[in-house]
Design an enzyme around this catalytic site. Structure first.
Site, PDB file in Angstrom:
ATOM      1  N   VAL A 272     -17.426 -50.319  12.167  1.00  0.00           N
ATOM      2  CA  VAL A 272     -17.552 -50.113  10.725  1.00  0.00           C
ATOM      3  C   VAL A 272     -18.287 -51.342  10.202  1.00  0.00           C
ATOM      4  CG1 VAL A 272     -16.351 -49.804   8.529  1.00  0.00           C
ATOM      5  CG2 VAL A 272     -15.413 -48.777  10.627  1.00  0.00           C
ATOM      6  N   HIS A 273     -19.517 -51.141   9.752  1.00  0.00           N
ATOM      7  CA  HIS A 273     -20.394 -52.228   9.310  1.00  0.00           C
ATOM      8  C   HIS A 273     -20.582 -52.090   7.806  1.00  0.00           C
ATOM      9  CE1 HIS A 273     -23.980 -54.665   8.793  1.00  0.00           C
ATOM     10  NE2 HIS A 273     -23.839 -55.097  10.036  1.00  0.00           N
ATOM     11  N   ILE A 274     -20.012 -53.007   7.044  1.00  0.00           N
ATOM     12  CA  ILE A 274     -19.994 -52.921   5.579  1.00  0.00           C
ATOM     13  C   ILE A 274     -21.228 -53.605   5.000  1.00  0.00           C
ATOM     14  CG2 ILE A 274     -18.679 -53.381   3.483  1.00  0.00           C
ATOM     15  CD1 ILE A 274     -16.199 -53.721   5.414  1.00  0.00           C
ATOM     16  N   GLY A 275     -22.107 -52.818   4.419  1.00  0.00           N
ATOM     17  CA  GLY A 275     -23.309 -53.344   3.800  1.00  0.00           C
ATOM     18  C   GLY A 275     -24.412 -53.629   4.808  1.00  0.00           C
TER      19      GLY A 275
END
Length: 155
Positions: free
Chosen positions: A79-82
């Site tokens: 999960v890579h935020i931004g």
């Protein structure tokens, strides 16, 4: 009785409230080219990030913008935020889980300050990537979703 013989499905949920898009529509070539793996993304409208799978937390990046998970079939999920948020050195992110924690769709894994990311000219698009996805087929349905809503499955 026949349900015992059905193949178990691994459902996938939207980790955030917002517009779910195909990975090929992400505005960064590393993700849209599937160089890191297949997946999907969310253009979020709310700050809470939940686990998109049932599984376990395997890693939390020191700069808090990414969380590694493993699902019940052993598939690695990132999960890579931004986008380009590693440059923020953890500012704007709060992690709400620890490595080794069991997670499901109701588990909040992070909070992100979307206004802060925007003030730093960082896209808020959040990617969910199967990093060893050669073993899996991902089927999702793009559209507007609330966090924790099932949007597809991994086969």
């Amino acid at each position: 009785m026949f349900n015992l013989f059905k193949k178990k499905r691994n459902e996938v949920a939207s980790p955030m409230t917002g517009q779910v898009i195909l990975i090929t529509e992400v505005e960064d070539a590393v993700f849209s080219s599937k160089a890191m793996g297949d997946g999907f993304a969310v253009k979020p409208s709310e700050r809470n990030v939940y686990s998109p799978i049932k599984g376990k937390v395997t890693s939390i990046f020191p700069t808090k913008y990414a969380i590694g998970l493993v699902d019940e079939k052993g598939l690695d999920v990132l999960v890579h935020i931004g986008i380009d948020t590693v440059e923020l050195a953890g500012n704007g992110f709060e992690i709400t889980v620890q490595e080794g924690a069991n997670v499901d769709f109701d588990t909040q894994v992070a909070t992100v300050d979307l206004a802060y990311l925007k003030s730093k000219n960082k896209p808020t698009t959040t990617m969910v990537i199967w990093t060893n996805g050669a073993k899996a087929t991902l089927a999702i349905k793009p559209g507007q979703y609330t966090a924790k809503t099932i949007i597809g499955e991994v086969k």
